[in-house]
Scaffold this active site. Structure first.
Site, PDB file in Angstrom:
ATOM      1  N   ALA A  99       7.468   1.166 -15.460  1.00  0.00           N
ATOM      2  CA  ALA A  99       7.575   0.008 -14.571  1.00  0.00           C
ATOM      3  C   ALA A  99       9.095  -0.510 -14.497  1.00  0.00           C
ATOM      4  O   ALA A  99       9.224  -1.552 -14.088  1.00  0.00           O
ATOM      5  CB  ALA A  99       6.786  -1.025 -14.648  1.00  0.00           C
ATOM      6  N   ALA A 100      10.226   0.527 -14.605  1.00  0.00           N
ATOM      7  CA  ALA A 100      11.495  -0.098 -14.497  1.00  0.00           C
ATOM      8  C   ALA A 100      12.056   0.062 -13.512  1.00  0.00           C
ATOM      9  O   ALA A 100      13.359  -0.666 -13.134  1.00  0.00           O
ATOM     10  CB  ALA A 100      12.168   0.440 -15.781  1.00  0.00           C
TER      11      ALA A 100
ATOM     12  N   ARG B 151      13.191   2.130  -1.918  1.00  0.00           N
ATOM     13  CA  ARG B 151      12.389   2.748  -0.595  1.00  0.00           C
ATOM     14  C   ARG B 151      11.633   1.351  -0.053  1.00  0.00           C
ATOM     15  O   ARG B 151      11.459   1.580   0.884  1.00  0.00           O
ATOM     16  CB  ARG B 151      11.717   3.939  -0.701  1.00  0.00           C
TER      17      ARG B 151
ATOM     18  N   LYS C 228       9.123  -2.974  -7.150  1.00  0.00           N
ATOM     19  CA  LYS C 228       8.105  -2.230  -6.680  1.00  0.00           C
ATOM     20  C   LYS C 228       6.763  -2.564  -7.318  1.00  0.00           C
ATOM     21  O   LYS C 228       5.797  -2.818  -6.546  1.00  0.00           O
ATOM     22  CB  LYS C 228       8.473  -0.719  -6.411  1.00  0.00           C
TER      23      LYS C 228
ATOM     24  N   GLN D  84      14.692  -0.630 -20.413  1.00  0.00           N
ATOM     25  CA  GLN D  84      15.465   0.487 -19.838  1.00  0.00           C
ATOM     26  C   GLN D  84      16.636   0.041 -19.196  1.00  0.00           C
ATOM     27  O   GLN D  84      16.506  -0.533 -17.889  1.00  0.00           O
ATOM     28  CB  GLN D  84      14.731   1.586 -19.081  1.00  0.00           C
TER      29      GLN D  84
ATOM     30  N   ASN E  18       5.750   4.451  -2.456  1.00  0.00           N
ATOM     31  CA  ASN E  18       7.090   4.253  -2.564  1.00  0.00           C
ATOM     32  C   ASN E  18       7.711   3.291  -1.215  1.00  0.00           C
ATOM     33  O   ASN E  18       8.907   2.912  -1.156  1.00  0.00           O
ATOM     34  CB  ASN E  18       7.877   5.608  -2.336  1.00  0.00           C
TER      35      ASN E  18
ATOM     36  N   TYR F  53     -11.952 -36.855   7.313  1.00  0.00           N
ATOM     37  CA  TYR F  53     -11.047 -36.508   6.291  1.00  0.00           C
ATOM     38  C   TYR F  53     -11.617 -37.300   4.902  1.00  0.00           C
ATOM     39  O   TYR F  53     -11.609 -38.419   4.787  1.00  0.00           O
ATOM     40  CB  TYR F  53      -9.842 -36.813   6.434  1.00  0.00           C
TER      41      TYR F  53
ATOM     42  N   ASN G 262     -24.712 -40.636   4.539  1.00  0.00           N
ATOM     43  CA  ASN G 262     -24.341 -40.168   5.814  1.00  0.00           C
ATOM     44  C   ASN G 262     -22.900 -40.458   6.080  1.00  0.00           C
ATOM     45  O   ASN G 262     -22.599 -41.926   6.016  1.00  0.00           O
ATOM     46  CB  ASN G 262     -25.161 -40.595   6.813  1.00  0.00           C
TER      47      ASN G 262
ATOM     48  N   SER H 156     -19.533 -44.534  12.303  1.00  0.00           N
ATOM     49  CA  SER H 156     -18.515 -43.481  12.904  1.00  0.00           C
ATOM     50  C   SER H 156     -17.169 -44.335  13.030  1.00  0.00           C
ATOM     51  O   SER H 156     -17.043 -45.344  13.160  1.00  0.00           O
ATOM     52  CB  SER H 156     -18.635 -43.077  14.375  1.00  0.00           C
TER      53      SER H 156
HETATM   54  C1  UD1 Z   1       7.847  10.913  -9.346  1.00  0.00           C
HETATM   55  C2  UD1 Z   1       8.315  12.042  -9.783  1.00  0.00           C
HETATM   56  C3  UD1 Z   1       7.451  13.349  -8.939  1.00  0.00           C
HETATM   57  C4  UD1 Z   1       5.926  12.910  -8.525  1.00  0.00           C
HETATM   58  C5  UD1 Z   1       5.843  11.604  -8.130  1.00  0.00           C
HETATM   59  C6  UD1 Z   1       4.520  11.188  -7.854  1.00  0.00           C
HETATM   60  C7  UD1 Z   1      10.027  11.987 -11.323  1.00  0.00           C
HETATM   61  C8  UD1 Z   1      11.601  12.523 -11.297  1.00  0.00           C
HETATM   62  N1  UD1 Z   1       9.370  12.341  -9.818  1.00  0.00           N
HETATM   63  O1  UD1 Z   1       8.507  10.731  -8.145  1.00  0.00           O
HETATM   64  O2  UD1 Z   1       7.713  14.632  -9.487  1.00  0.00           O
HETATM   65  O3  UD1 Z   1       5.762  13.797  -7.496  1.00  0.00           O
HETATM   66  O4  UD1 Z   1       6.460  10.488  -9.212  1.00  0.00           O
HETATM   67  O5  UD1 Z   1       4.247   9.948  -7.581  1.00  0.00           O
HETATM   68  O6  UD1 Z   1       9.469  11.790 -12.015  1.00  0.00           O
HETATM   69  N2  UD1 Z   1      10.976   4.419 -13.323  1.00  0.00           N
HETATM   70  C9  UD1 Z   1      11.303   3.997 -14.254  1.00  0.00           C
HETATM   71  N3  UD1 Z   1      12.786   4.031 -14.546  1.00  0.00           N
HETATM   72  C10 UD1 Z   1      13.578   4.831 -13.729  1.00  0.00           C
HETATM   73  C11 UD1 Z   1      13.056   5.389 -12.770  1.00  0.00           C
HETATM   74  C12 UD1 Z   1      11.637   5.229 -12.401  1.00  0.00           C
HETATM   75  O7  UD1 Z   1      10.688   3.083 -14.856  1.00  0.00           O
HETATM   76  O8  UD1 Z   1      14.965   4.958 -14.344  1.00  0.00           O
HETATM   77  C13 UD1 Z   1       9.541   4.181 -12.846  1.00  0.00           C
HETATM   78  C14 UD1 Z   1       9.184   3.437 -11.520  1.00  0.00           C
HETATM   79  O9  UD1 Z   1       9.336   2.240 -11.828  1.00  0.00           O
HETATM   80  C15 UD1 Z   1       8.183   3.963 -10.965  1.00  0.00           C
HETATM   81  C16 UD1 Z   1       7.975   5.449 -11.720  1.00  0.00           C
HETATM   82  O10 UD1 Z   1       8.717   5.375 -12.678  1.00  0.00           O
HETATM   83  O11 UD1 Z   1       6.844   3.193 -11.626  1.00  0.00           O
HETATM   84  C17 UD1 Z   1       8.203   6.750 -10.622  1.00  0.00           C
HETATM   85  O12 UD1 Z   1       9.512   6.423 -10.121  1.00  0.00           O
HETATM   86  P1  UD1 Z   1       9.868   6.801  -8.653  1.00  0.00           P
HETATM   87  O13 UD1 Z   1      11.069   6.427  -8.492  1.00  0.00           O
HETATM   88  O14 UD1 Z   1       8.760   6.081  -7.832  1.00  0.00           O
HETATM   89  O15 UD1 Z   1       9.593   8.263  -8.765  1.00  0.00           O
HETATM   90  P2  UD1 Z   1       9.056   9.298  -7.371  1.00  0.00           P
HETATM   91  O16 UD1 Z   1      10.222   9.526  -6.511  1.00  0.00           O
HETATM   92  O17 UD1 Z   1       7.789   8.675  -6.849  1.00  0.00           O
HETATM   93 MG    MG Z   2       6.768   7.161  -6.741  1.00  0.00          MG
END
Ligand code: UD1
Ligand code: MG
Length: 464
Positions: free
Chosen positions: A10-11, A16, A23, A74, A229, A368, A379, A407
């Protein structure tokens, strides 16, 4: 059964999404994306859960608020492989398998995760990844197989050739791995790709190169593994989730007259034989009883509604409670801290705020009621206003049982009306009224005959 550890990614910023918010904090069904994944993962009773955060880490941590997870930071988002590697320390002594999930795949089901883990163990694989076959695979990493169908590697869309992009089998971003294999292999991942990132799925190709066993599991319903995305995907996912939740309530005996315009958030509960009309949004921790009728266009957040309550057309209600048998609306607004006793009637254009309204009491028109306690069977006439704010402070109004408020009355708080008090029409009440008393304002009513005609004549003269 071997222990399971969870790494939740979740980093990322989610470029996009074109958003100031990370996100994973965008919501579907009223809940941040990553919390959907986290709650599902917890159903597996994992021994350890690590959440990798980076972009807006504090906001993500804050959105969870609970305990029992390890937060891993991260610092720079160098890719999903790098993100998982950041969690290495947290699992250095962990004997079990590691489940890796993305925070942007909110609809993943417990069953699918269990299937993937079971397959991983049956196959005694070093790594198992979940796949899907999609009509429109764009955006996903593709699965590369040899002519016998044996897995070779994965390729991200941005690095894929034209031919590879035509492959419909994709990786959905969920994996189970042996911890030792995972972290060792991740250290060999390079970032020599179009995005300059360390890709987690690169461990597939590397693992196969080392002769390790890598298994795949195809997800039953690919919609459940859709990643989010873009805003468009967010909207689509909201719809999928809504359909799923609506079906669950219909299966449980609730009538939704128009499921397409009914929005029920995940934390809501609804009793049997309740009928819900179009354009209804039920949000937060809302609880609705049995046999209720919500006519339509209702927006209810964190409310508790007893059995057999009717909400007529257009009701907005927040952090309030309604006891059984009450009727509210049309066009009513119940604001936080309001409680309606049994069989209370609140009618059109009535606003209540922090109003405690006793059993059987009625306030049916244009009123009100703010910071007020009202007894039973009272009432409240049309156009009654509790004047609770003098521009500086808020004050309370107390109204007893069986009170008749005529009223167009204004009750200037702080003020109390005893039981059986009687407020004459158009009275401004500034002092407390004892039980059983009549209160009225001295006001002479005068009638001047012929006044209108005289006035008209005068106007004509001055006009000419
Ligand atoms: C990723 C996969 C892809 C897969 C798709 C499915 C990779 C390189 N690609 O692509 O093969 O088909 O998911 O949905 O893994 N995140 C981090 N740190 C980072 C980058 C990302 O924690 O440095 C987390 C994001 O917050 C997200 C998840 O990893 O929750 C996926 O990252 P995202 O950028 O959405 O990868 P996709 O391009 O969707
Ligand atoms: Mg993704």
């Amino acid at each position: 059964m071997t222990e399971i550890g969870v790494i939740l990614l979740a980093a990322g910023r989610g470029t996009r999404m074109k958003s100031g918010l990370p996100k994973v904090l965008h919501r579907i069904g009223g809940k941040p994306l990553f919390l959907h994944v986290l709650e599902t993962a917890k159903l597996l009773q994992p021994r350890r859960v690590a959440i990798v955060v980076g972009y807006s880490a504090d906001a993500v941590r804050h959105a969870y608020g609970g305990a029992e997870v390890t937060w891993v930071t991260q610092e720079n988002q160098l890719g999903t492989g790098h993100a998982v590697l950041s969690a290495k320390q947290s699992f250095s002594d962990f004997p079990g398998d590691l489940l890796i999930l993305s925070g942007d795949v909110p609809l993943v089901s417990e069953r699918t995760l269990r299937t993937m883990i079971a397959r991983h163990r049956e196959e005694k694989a070093a790594l198992t990844l979940m796949t899907a076959v999609l009509d429109e695979p764009s955006g996903y990493g593709r699965i590369l197989r040899d002519s016998h169908g044996a897995l070779k590697a994965t390729v991200e869309e941005k690095d894929a050739t034209e031919e590879q992009r035509r492959i419909q089998e994709v990786s959905v971003g969920a994996y189970v791995a042996q911890g030792e294999f995972l972290f060792k292999t991740l250290e060999q991942v390079r970032n020599d790709n179009r995005q300059g990132e360390y890709y987690l799925p690169d461990i597939v190709g590397i693992g196969i190169g080392h002769g390790r066993k890598i298994a795949t599991v195809e997800v039953g319903d690919p919609r459940e593994m859709m990643g989010i995305n873009t805003r468009e995907e967010l909207a689509r996912m909201e719809k999928t989730l809504r359909e799923r939740i609506n079906k669950r309530w219909m299966d449980a005996g609730v009538t939704l007259k128009d499921p397409d315009t009914t929005y029920i958030e995940d934390g809501v509960t609804i009793g049997r034989d309740t009928i819900i009309g179009p354009n209804t949004q039920l949000c937060g921790r809302t609880i609705i009883g049995e046999r209720c009728q919500i006519d339509g266009t209702a927006f209810l957040t964190d409310v508790e509604i007893g059995d057999d309550v009717q909400l007529k057309f257009s009701v907005v209600m927040t952090s309030s409670r309604i006891d059984p048998g009450a009727i509210v609306g049309p066009f009513a607004h119940l604001r936080p801290g309001t409680w309606l006793g049994r069989n209370v009637h609140i009618g059109n254009f009535v606003e209540a705020k922090a109003a405690q309204i006793g059993e059987g009491t009625k306030a049916n028109h244009l009123t009100y009621l703010g910071d007020v306690t009202i007894g039973r069977d009272t009432n409240i006439g049309a156009g009654t206003i509790t004047c609770n704010f003098d521009g500086f402070n808020k004050y309370k109004t107390q109204i007893g049982d069986r009170v008749q408020v005529g009223s167009d009355s204004t009750l200037v708080a702080p003020v109390a009306l005893g039981d059986d008090a009687y407020v004459a029409t158009a009275t401004t009440v500034r002092r407390d009224v004892p039980a059983g008393a009549l209160v009225y304002n001295e006001r002479q009513e005068r009638v001047r005959e012929g006044w209108t005609e005289n006035k008209r004549n005068k106007m004509k003269v001055t006009k000419d």
